[in-house]
Write a protein that holds these residues in place. Structure first.
Motif, short mmCIF file in Angstrom:
data_model
loop_
_atom_site.label_atom_id
_atom_site.label_comp_id
_atom_site.label_asym_id
_atom_site.label_seq_id
_atom_site.Cartn_x
_atom_site.Cartn_y
_atom_site.Cartn_z
N ASP A 35 87.94 -87.74 96.39
CA ASP A 35 88.58 -87.67 97.70
C ASP A 35 89.09 -86.25 97.93
OD1 ASP A 35 91.38 -87.90 99.31
OD2 ASP A 35 89.94 -89.40 100.01
N VAL A 36 88.74 -85.66 99.08
CA VAL A 36 89.07 -84.27 99.33
C VAL A 36 90.57 -84.03 99.43
CG1 VAL A 36 88.99 -84.39 101.85
CG2 VAL A 36 88.35 -82.25 100.71
N GLN A 37 91.32 -85.07 99.79
CA GLN A 37 92.77 -84.91 99.95
C GLN A 37 93.53 -85.16 98.64
OE1 GLN A 37 93.46 -87.67 103.18
NE2 GLN A 37 93.14 -86.09 104.74
N SER A 38 93.24 -86.28 97.97
CA SER A 38 93.97 -86.60 96.74
C SER A 38 93.36 -85.96 95.50
CB SER A 38 94.02 -88.12 96.56
OG SER A 38 92.72 -88.64 96.29
N GLY A 39 92.05 -85.68 95.55
CA GLY A 39 91.37 -85.14 94.39
C GLY A 39 90.97 -86.19 93.37
#
Length: 329
Positions: A35-39
């Motif tokens: 996920d690009v936001q949470s990693g």
């Protein structure tokens, strides 16, 4: 027949299975999707190097329940569904970023059918979709509409609060053909099909690229055109003619003192003698009025213009007026 069959059992079967598994692993890539936001890693998939990334997209979409639109990226580059691990130069183990996206269907105004679809990132401008539609249609004679509102090309799905899947309508707009005649290339014309609300600066840039030189201006109906004008603002009809004039020239109005009207409009190099303009006026007067060639002269600001004068020597600029006066008066 039984003599031709060999049966794997026990350790032999396990060894063969291990060999096949090792061969698959060797010719495949382990793909982690983060996920690009949470990693965080959301999904892991092993894909043969020769298989298309469509399989990863389909598997991940199924894992998510098929609702959300997304784009996968490798080191910041978009991964297309038709790509393979080999063509992307993937190592044996890669991480892909999952970026939120919006699927945009384009509905044809006339047929009411979906012509094409695009998936763009939430922060990408709609200019990308417009450019793709222009390439597909062959012209820019349309607007993109969303719920009856014209979509600005600088807007993004995020700025309009769009998520997952939306629909645009491709609405046709009026077009006009502009004909360019170049004073430096007599007999040659160039035609441009443009929107009626499109600034003429776009034609100027295209024509400058064709000429390889930008030292010119456009003239229409005897007037120098501002590049901020549009065919609509100038009241142009289809196949309207624009004259391409070198920047070294000036526009001269030939004003008839008898009729109190601008009789002709001409351009002349600022360093050229008025002898050329005299000859032009003489030919025009002989053709249309039957006047003798010695029956007039030209004036500027109340002073007679000599044949060897130049616009530069008289301080003339675009739109300045030379008057015809009778030599017999």
């Amino acid at each position: 027949m039984e003599g031709n069959l060999s049966v794997l059992s026990g350790g032999g079967f396990a060894k063969a299975l291990s060999s096949v598994k090792g061969l698959f692993v060797k010719n495949s890539v382990l793909v982690n999707i983060r996920d690009v936001q949470s990693g965080d890693i959301e999904f892991t998939f092993r894909l043969r190097r020769s298989h298309k990334m469509q399989r990863v997209y389909d598997a991940f979409r199924g894992r998510r329940g098929g609702g959300d639109s997304f784009i996968l990226k490798l080191d910041g580059r978009r991964v297309a569904r038709g790509h393979t691990p080999d063509c992307l130069g993937m190592s044996d183990h890669v991480d892909l970023s999952c970026v939120p996206a919006v699927k945009v269907d384009i509905r044809n105004f006339w047929t009411q059918k979906i012509d094409c679809s695009f998936v763009i990132e939430s922060n990408d401008t709609f200019r990308l979709i417009h450019q793709a539609c222009v390439k597909k249609r062959g012209n820019g004679g349309f607007d993109l509409s969303f719920h009856g509102r014209k979509v600005k090309l600088s807007e993004t799905p995020s700025s309009l609060g769009m998520k997952n899947h939306v629909e645009f309508t491709c609405v046709p707009v009026p077009l006009v053909t502009i004909v360019i005649k170049d004073t430096e290339r007599p007999g040659k014309v160039h035609k441009f099909l443009v929107r009626r609300d499109q600034k003429l600066s776009k034609i100027y840039l295209k024509y400058r690229k064709m000429k390889g030189d930008g030292s010119f201006f456009f003239m229409h109906n005897g007037y120098k055109i501002s590049l901020d004008e549009t065919p609509d603002s100038l009241g142009m009809k289809d196949r309207a003619v624009i004259i391409c004039v070198p920047s070294s020239h000036v526009i001269i109005d030939i004003f008839n003192v008898e009729t109190q009207e601008v009789q002709w409009v001409n351009t002349i190099n600022s360093s050229s003698q008025f002898q050329l303009l005299y000859k032009y006026c003489e030919d025009k007067r002989s053709q249309h009025k039957g006047k003798s060639r010695s029956s007039f002269y030209l004036e500027f600001n109340g002073s007679r213009i000599n044949h060897d004068d130049t616009p530069h020597s008289l301080g003339m600029g675009d739109g300045d007026r030379a008057q015809t006066a009778s030599a017999d008066a």
